[in-house]
Design an enzyme around this catalytic site. Structure first.
Site, short mmCIF file in Angstrom:
data_model
loop_
_atom_site.label_atom_id
_atom_site.label_comp_id
_atom_site.label_asym_id
_atom_site.label_seq_id
_atom_site.Cartn_x
_atom_site.Cartn_y
_atom_site.Cartn_z
N LYS A 33 0.99 -0.99 -0.27
CA LYS A 33 0.40 0.56 0.01
C LYS A 33 0.88 1.50 -0.26
O LYS A 33 2.09 1.08 0.00
CB LYS A 33 -0.85 0.21 1.16
CG LYS A 33 -0.16 0.00 2.43
CD LYS A 33 -0.62 0.10 3.47
CE LYS A 33 -0.09 -0.02 4.52
NZ LYS A 33 -0.41 -0.89 6.01
N TYR A 260 17.13 30.23 8.75
CA TYR A 260 15.60 31.13 8.80
C TYR A 260 15.55 30.71 10.26
O TYR A 260 15.23 30.00 11.07
CB TYR A 260 14.30 30.59 8.46
CG TYR A 260 13.90 30.99 6.66
CD1 TYR A 260 14.27 32.11 6.21
CD2 TYR A 260 14.07 29.54 6.00
CE1 TYR A 260 13.39 32.42 5.16
CE2 TYR A 260 13.60 29.45 4.33
CZ TYR A 260 13.68 30.43 4.37
OH TYR A 260 12.97 30.61 2.54
#
Ligand SMILES: *Cc1c(COP(=O)(O)O)cnc(C)c1O
Length: 376
Positions: A33, A260
């Site tokens: 899956k 940042y």
């Protein structure tokens, strides 16, 4: 600038190890899956079919149809079940959904009758996972409905463990006991052909009495141990690895903020490598100031925040780093190796999510390391 590698030789190796561990009597469902946990649905399916998978487990109808479209005829279970509106397509493609709703049974039976076929379905019961599946109290009524369906064959009865990865097996054994009782009730109603399946990778390894007719293996096929508490008794090889290269190398003065938010300030002159990889590549921002990478076989810590396409690591302690050097974010370099479990711990998640994020955010390159090794 980034390279995600999937070693299909390692995938086949892990399947062979699993087969050896389970013995020839137990059938194996290879769970593929979510694009084979990010490793790529079709390459994984072809490799596992060739290695001898008895079943595939996929989540959705579209994944099952994809297998059929390329000619893979291995019996395939739709582990999420299906919408009644999807029944005709599923039956036409010989896909075997789990069922837990009366509407699913009715839609499958009607579609099978219309197509002159017998559809297969797997009853899904909730034995203590508290997620998808029929509650045991509703079993008899559900079996009443199934008994009358001449175009529907109950090919399996299934359930799922909540904590098979724990060293404390009390809840797992309780679930198994409930499941055994439910299977008897199902058999007593005449569904003697239904294969019983409940074991995921962790139960395959640590609760062998749960193997029953068929096991459903996911994470172990991709080379990660299913438990953080218990060692893997099956020798596994990691299948996925992820690399980039040094885009820029530079000396930062003391007192300089990195990336940042200036969440890391250098305390001394610091040599850093800037890497062209970030969270848009599935390299989680949660790795900021926590993760490590391998350069020249040595560990380099992430400094500051992981950005969308860039990450900065400190290489002050590593000799001879150059622009263009290979950087290993997941996998082996020399004597050291960064595992999916390690990445997962830094990012507060599990190996499963690391594989899905990296695998489904990058172009995948397929190799067969084992093959080349054995050729030499
Ligand atoms: C994903 C899944 C598995 C496989 O679990 P692993 O821990 O990866 O082995 C088995 N059964 C069901 C129902 C699943 O959803």
């Amino acid at each position: 600038m980034v390279r995600l590698t999937v070693d299909l030789g390692a995938l086949a190796h892990n399947f062979r190890q699993l087969r050896q561990w389970c013995g020839p009597q137990v059938k194996i469902m290879a769970v593929i899956k979510a694009d084979a946990y990010g490793h790529g649905l079709l390459p994984a399916a072809r490799t596992l079919a060739a290695a001898g998978a008895d079943y595939f487990g996929v989540a959705t109808l579209s994944e099952g149809l994809e297998l059929r479209r390329v000619g893979l005829t291995t019996p395939t279970v739709l582990m999420l079940g299906l919408l009644p509106a999807e029944a005709a397509t599923a039956v036409a493609a010989d896909l075997e959904p789990v069922v837990y709703l009366p509407e699913q049974v009715q839609a499958l039976a009607a579609a099978a009758q219309a197509q002159g076929k017998t559809a297969k379905a797997h009853l899904k019961v909730d034995t203590g996972m508290g997620r998808l599946g029929l509650m045991p109290a509703d079993l008899d009524q559900f079996l009443d409905l199934l008994v009358g369906q001449s175009h529907l064959e109950l090919a399996g009865i299934s359930s799922h463990f909540a904590v098979a990865d724990w060293a404390d097996r009390a809840h797992t054994l309780e679930q198994l006991a409930i499941f055994q009782a439910l299977r008897r009730r199902v058999r007593d109603r005449g569904f003697s052909a239904a294969a019983s399946h409940i074991a995921n990778s962790a139960a395959i390894m640590y609760t062998r009495e749960a193997h029953l007719d068929l096991v459903r293996a996911g994470i172990m096929l991709y080379g990660s141990p299913p438990s953080l508490e218990l060692p893997s008794p099956v020798p596994l090889r990691p299948v996925m690895s992820y690399q980039t290269l040094v885009a820029q190398l530079k000396n930062l003065p003391a007192g300089m903020g990195i990336s940042y938010g200036r969440t890391h300030i250098t305390r001394k002159p610091t040599l850093v490598a800037v890497l062209p990889v970030g969270y848009s590549n599935g390299y989680s921002r949660l790795l900021s100031n926590r993760g490590q990478v391998l350069i020249r076989g040595r560990r380099a810590p992430i400094r500051g925040r992981v950005c969308m396409n860039l990450t900065v690591v400190e290489v002050s302690d590593i000799r001879g780093v150059n622009v263009g050097d290979r950087v290993t974010l997941l996998g082996r370099d020399g004597d050291d190796c960064i595992t999916a479990d390690e990445l997962a711990a830094w990012a507060n998640t599990i190996s499963y999510e690391v594989y899905c994020l990296l695998g489904n955010s990058n172009l995948r390159h397929y190799v067969e390391m084992d093959h080349h090794e054995t050729e030499r």
